[in-house]
Design an enzyme around this catalytic site. Structure first.
Site, PDB file in Angstrom:
ATOM      1  N   GLY A   1      -0.364  11.395  -5.860  1.00 19.81           N
ATOM      2  CA  GLY A   1      -0.603  10.246  -4.994  1.00 19.81           C
ATOM      3  C   GLY A   1      -1.973  10.265  -4.355  1.00 19.81           C
ATOM      4  O   GLY A   1      -2.525   9.215  -3.994  1.00 19.81           O
TER       5      GLY A   1
ATOM      6  N   ALA B   1       2.135  14.043  -2.833  1.00 18.16           N
ATOM      7  CA  ALA B   1       3.224  13.520  -2.006  1.00 18.16           C
ATOM      8  C   ALA B   1       3.683  14.577  -1.005  1.00 18.16           C
ATOM      9  O   ALA B   1       3.373  15.760  -1.133  1.00 18.16           O
ATOM     10  CB  ALA B   1       4.391  13.106  -2.898  1.00 18.16           C
TER      11      ALA B   1
ATOM     12  N   GLU C   1       2.340  14.817 -11.887  1.00 17.30           N
ATOM     13  CA  GLU C   1       3.749  14.435 -11.717  1.00 17.30           C
ATOM     14  C   GLU C   1       4.639  14.838 -12.889  1.00 17.30           C
ATOM     15  O   GLU C   1       5.832  15.121 -12.710  1.00 17.30           O
ATOM     16  CB  GLU C   1       3.861  12.913 -11.504  1.00 17.30           C
ATOM     17  CG  GLU C   1       3.429  12.441 -10.135  1.00 17.30           C
ATOM     18  CD  GLU C   1       1.939  12.180 -10.026  1.00 17.30           C
ATOM     19  OE1 GLU C   1       1.508  11.591  -9.021  1.00 17.30           O
ATOM     20  OE2 GLU C   1       1.182  12.558 -10.950  1.00 17.30           O
TER      21      GLU C   1
END
Length: 694
Positions: free
Chosen positions: A105, A66, A128
């Site tokens: 992502g 991200a 994450e």
């Protein structure tokens, strides 16, 4: 080549459309990149000359995650979870061409493609969990459908990436491209069309879930297997629940459940603390008064004085990075013992499958030993790692100054001593610096770098870069007794010692701090390190500690002797409360005229943590640390402060400095001037501010 926008372009090579992301340095998934991917796929689908699509990235990596600049801000359309289904719904096969890293992502985007190819050096993962969240764009639903549930659980809850070879073996990539990646991906895309292969939509694949559906205990078994590692963390449990949803729910409902679990974490304190720490770690690399373009010394060889536990561990860091090391000891016997321990440590890592025999042999080939300091004359950096004695260290630095070539860095691993004084023993104080490694030095990530009043910008910049090269997280601090970490730790130790005199049990103090999130409490930690270490330091300073000294006088040095603050059964590291220690404490309290009482867990926690925060405020005021966040990096990586609390300064801001200040005044009234709030703490508390506002 046609630009979809500033960051994404579209072109064709024959019958293959190529959507290329170019958002340096890591092709992060910013709003413009997400919009560009959406536009690029639409362009390829609408292009009648195109039969297949390659999603590629310019620069040194595939999408590495991200856009961190968007963290904490309102979401911008299109969201990644809306873009990925568009890729998957393409009427033409989409092939992800992965090099560098496909993380977070980035991997979720690749999972939306019908096929994935990678070069041999690629790494793929969903990290994450390390930010206190979970993959929120379908990663917890698609990955289990590709690699199976056990592998997906391991990858998602650990956050650790896997290499291309492993990814191929588990089906995460379809082919490794040894030649030019883009050309190989184009050839692979054409092959898919020629062979009439199907559009593999991962959302429709359920075969890899069947094993888990037949084994309902799989998830609880996995929870037990990571219980120790995941203790007190919220994100791993939500990750498990999300993967469980991929097994128990249809894909669309699983996606909804993933989003619920994601949002639950995203608004929580742990995610905020872990994301704060993510930025803090990166900020610690920057030294305000050292320009970015400062020239560096090329470190091609290193010397280490002392082949003990610390010296050997430090050597291993350099060897792992491919830097030759000469290690010096006073006798051949000590040298052989030290090198033997290094070899034994490597062999243990090989036996666990975490290092190849070939890599071990290569590392050992870079190591040479000597009993003569003169053999360090040509090295680029020397790190002294002997016992804490100022006069001996000054003598060694005086000799090294005469022996080592001009421009060689002279570093000390001291954890407490005045490095200005050590530097003054040389004719090159600008080349003297503290490099405080933490034990075990080959494992612990922190490197507390200590600048003297005269350390040059080049030496500082070189050592910061060197830290990263040898796999450490550096934080630059100034000279004072104990520097940042140990200076704060001393305050916690003082209070822990006082609390047991006042009536708290040793095991209660340790339990409270363990429950807070530390790997162990202060007394268990002392037993692990060896109580004799602190005893020697106190004797050198002429300082006494009634309980600690009495324990050492009985030869209770901790785990290595089987007795310390606790008793340890033969062959066990499990601490058992010992009535002998309680008798020592009761006598010391009586001799000091202390009336013992019941001490609450809340008081134990506040009295151990708040003096550390107060000392940190003094450290900031004195300019010993550049930023409050640097202190947090030191404490998380060097002392086991729970990362989900962000570090002592982040925790202080969360509690509120006004609340800490008020409690400090109450403790001052009860226990004396040691509890006087630091001027900076008082100022910020009265202004309603936090350390974050500095």
């Amino acid at each position: 080549m046609a630009a979809i926008n500033d960051f994404v372009s579209y072109e064709t090579q024959g019958t293959v459309g190529i959507v290329t992301i170019n958002n340096p340095p890591v092709n992060a998934l910013s709003q413009a990149v997400r919009a560009g991917i959406k536009g690029g796929i639409a362009a390829a689908v609408a292009d009648d000359s195109v039969t297949a699509v390659v999603l590629a990235c310019a620069g040194r990596t595939f999408i590495a995650g991200a856009d961190i600049t968007e963290f904490g801000k309102p979401p911008l359309d299109p969201a990644l979870q809306d873009v990925i289904p568009i890729i998957e719904a393409s009427s033409k096969p989409v092939v992800a061409a992965i090099h560098g890293t496909a993380l977070g992502g980035g991997l979720e985007t690749a999972l939306g493609c019908h096929y994935r190819v990678a070069n041999p050096g690629a790494r793929l993962g969903l990290p994450e969990v390390k930010l206190g969240i979970l993959p929120g764009a379908g990663g917890t639903q698609r990955l289990p459908r590709v690699v199976g549930v056990p592998m997906a659980l391991e990858m998602i809850t650990s956050g650790n990436p896997i290499g291309a070879k492993k990814a191929l073996s588990v089906g995460l990539v379809d082919k490794i491209i040894e030649t030019d990646l883009t050309e190989g991906a184009i050839a692979f895309a054409k092959q898919i069309v020629e062979e009439g292969r199907p559009l593999v939509k991962i959302s429709e694949q359920n075969g890899k879930l069947e094993e888990a559906r037949k084994n309902p205990s799989l998830f609880d078994d996995f929870r037990k297997s990571i219980a120790r590692k995941a203790r007190n963390f919220e994100a791993p449990e939500n990750c498990i629940k999300a993967v469980q949803a991929s097994v128990e729910l249809p894909f669309a409902e699983g996606i909804k459940r993933e989003r619920e679990l994601f949002m639950e974490l995203m608004v929580g304190e742990q995610a905020k603390a872990q994301q704060y720490f993510f930025f803090s770690e990166r900020l610690a690399n920057k030294i305000p008064d050292v320009p970015k373009d400062t020239p560096l010394i090329d470190i091609k060889s290193a010397g280490i004085v002392g082949a003990g536990t610390m010296g050997g561990g430090i050597a291993m860091n350099f060897l792992q990075a491919g830097i030759p090391v000469t290690i010096v000891e006073t006798s051949q016997e000590a040298l052989d013992k030290g090198i033997g321990i290094i070899k034994k440590n490597y062999a243990a890592t090989v036996s666990k499958g975490r290092l190849s025999q070939e890599a071990m042999d290569k590392n050992m080939s870079l190591l040479s030993g000597s009993t003569e300091l003169e053999d360090l004359k040509d090295v680029d950096i020397v790190i002294e790692a002997i016992f804490e004695n100022m006069e001996v260290k000054k003598e060694i630095f005086g000799k090294l100054d005469k022996i080592c070539k001009p421009g060689s860095i002279l570093a000390t691993n001291t954890s407490t001593l005045d490095i200005n004084e050590i530097g003054a023993a040389t004719s090159r104080p600008e080349y003297v610096i503290g490099l405080h490694f933490f034990s075990p030095a080959n494992v612990m990530k922190l490197l507390e770098e200590v600048r003297t009043d005269k350390t040059s910008a080049t030496v500082m910049a070189t050592c910061m870069a060197l830290a990263k090269k040898i796999g450490k997280v550096p934080a630059m601090v100034g000279v004072c007794e104990g520097f940042v970490g140990n200076r704060m730790l001393a305050k916690r130790g003082e209070q822990a010692g006082q609390l047991i005199l006042e009536g708290a049990k040793v095991e209660d103090v340790d339990r409270v701090l363990y429950d807070f999130g530390f790997p162990m409490g202060p007394f268990a930690m002392s037993d692990l390190a060896g109580n004799d270490v602190g005893w020697r330091i106190r004797q050198g300073k002429g300082v006494t500690s009634p309980v600690a000294d009495a324990i050492c006088e009985l030869g209770r040095f901790g785990q290595k002797t089987g007795d310390g603050y606790y008793h340890y059964a033969k062959g066990s590291r499990t601490p058992e409360p010992d009535p002998i220690v309680e008798d020592i404490i009761v006598k010391a309290a009586r001799d000091a005229g202390i009336n013992r009482r019941q001490v609450s867990d809340e008081e134990i926690l506040k009295r151990c943590i708040y003096p550390m925060i107060n000392e940190a405020a003094k450290i900031l005021e004195e300019g010993i640390a550049t930023r409050a966040s640097d202190i947090d990096v030191i404490w998380v990586y060097g002392y086991g402060w729970p990362v989900y609390r962000g570090g002592p300064m982040r925790y202080a801001d969360h509690i509120g400095l006004k609340n800490i200040y008020d409690d400090m005044l109450k403790f001052k009234a009860e226990h004396g001037d040691n509890w006087t709030p630091a001027p900076l703490l008082e100022k910020l508390a009265k202004e309603g501010k936090g350390f974050k506002d500095l």
